[in-house]
Write a protein that holds these residues in place. Structure first.
Motif, PDB file in Angstrom:
ATOM      1  N   GLU A 136       0.934  -1.093   0.095  1.00 52.16           N
ATOM      2  CA  GLU A 136       0.062   0.155  -0.036  1.00 52.16           C
ATOM      3  C   GLU A 136       0.877   1.415  -0.044  1.00 52.16           C
ATOM      4  N   ILE A 137       0.405   2.399  -0.742  1.00 51.32           N
ATOM      5  CA  ILE A 137       1.062   3.512  -0.840  1.00 51.32           C
ATOM      6  C   ILE A 137      -0.116   4.421  -0.944  1.00 51.32           C
ATOM      7  N   ASP A 138       0.029   5.517   0.076  1.00 53.87           N
ATOM      8  CA  ASP A 138      -1.204   6.611  -0.027  1.00 53.87           C
ATOM      9  C   ASP A 138      -2.265   6.334  -0.185  1.00 53.87           C
ATOM     10  N   THR A 166      -3.517   0.496  -3.085  1.00 51.63           N
ATOM     11  CA  THR A 166      -2.907  -0.941  -3.021  1.00 51.63           C
ATOM     12  C   THR A 166      -2.358  -1.203  -4.432  1.00 51.63           C
ATOM     13  N   TYR A 167      -1.180  -1.829  -4.499  1.00 48.49           N
ATOM     14  CA  TYR A 167      -0.661  -2.001  -5.696  1.00 48.49           C
ATOM     15  C   TYR A 167      -0.254  -3.305  -5.553  1.00 48.49           C
ATOM     16  N   GLU A 168      -0.198  -4.035  -6.733  1.00 44.29           N
ATOM     17  CA  GLU A 168      -0.078  -5.694  -6.928  1.00 44.29           C
ATOM     18  C   GLU A 168       1.035  -5.737  -8.262  1.00 44.29           C
ATOM     19  N   VAL A 169       1.891  -6.678  -8.010  1.00 48.45           N
ATOM     20  CA  VAL A 169       2.721  -6.960  -8.881  1.00 48.45           C
ATOM     21  C   VAL A 169       2.457  -8.340  -9.548  1.00 48.45           C
ATOM     22  N   ARG A 179      -7.792   1.696  -5.834  1.00 44.83           N
ATOM     23  CA  ARG A 179      -8.235   2.353  -4.612  1.00 44.83           C
ATOM     24  C   ARG A 179     -10.024   2.616  -4.592  1.00 44.83           C
ATOM     25  N   GLU A 180     -10.445   2.531  -3.700  1.00 48.07           N
ATOM     26  CA  GLU A 180     -11.894   2.634  -3.763  1.00 48.07           C
ATOM     27  C   GLU A 180     -12.137   4.208  -3.451  1.00 48.07           C
ATOM     28  N   LEU A 207       2.229   5.485 -11.293  1.00 44.77           N
ATOM     29  CA  LEU A 207       0.666   5.066 -11.600  1.00 44.77           C
ATOM     30  C   LEU A 207      -0.240   6.089 -10.816  1.00 44.77           C
ATOM     31  N   ILE A 208       0.141   6.060  -9.403  1.00 43.97           N
ATOM     32  CA  ILE A 208      -0.801   6.598  -8.621  1.00 43.97           C
ATOM     33  C   ILE A 208      -0.854   8.115  -8.682  1.00 43.97           C
TER      34      ILE A 208
END
Length: 69
Positions: A15-17, A20-23, A35-36, A60-61
């Motif tokens: 998680e960042i800020d 959620t990120y997934e590789v 993110r919702e 990306l974020i």
């Protein structure tokens, strides 16, 4: 299952800020961030390349909305 079928198995997550990120994927890893926001999921995805997963996720974020308008 759609993510697994399209991008491959989950390799890393975090998680960042508030996102959620997934590789996903082993040969050509893809970074997927989401993110919702107001009951709707906002998301972005790209290939990882030679950068770290966290670095690509932050890029990306930066392209996604942060708060409700």
């Amino acid at each position: 299952m759609t993510l697994v079928n399209e991008f491959g198995p989950l390799i890393e997550t975090g998680e960042i800020d508030g996102f959620t990120y997934e590789v996903r994927g082993t040969t050509h890893p893809m970074i997927y961030v989401y993110r919702e926001l107001n009951g709707v999921f906002v998301h972005n995805v790209t290939q990882q390349g030679s950068s770290s997963a966290q670095s690509v996720a932050r890029m990306l974020i930066a392209e996604l909305p942060k708060a409700a308008k």
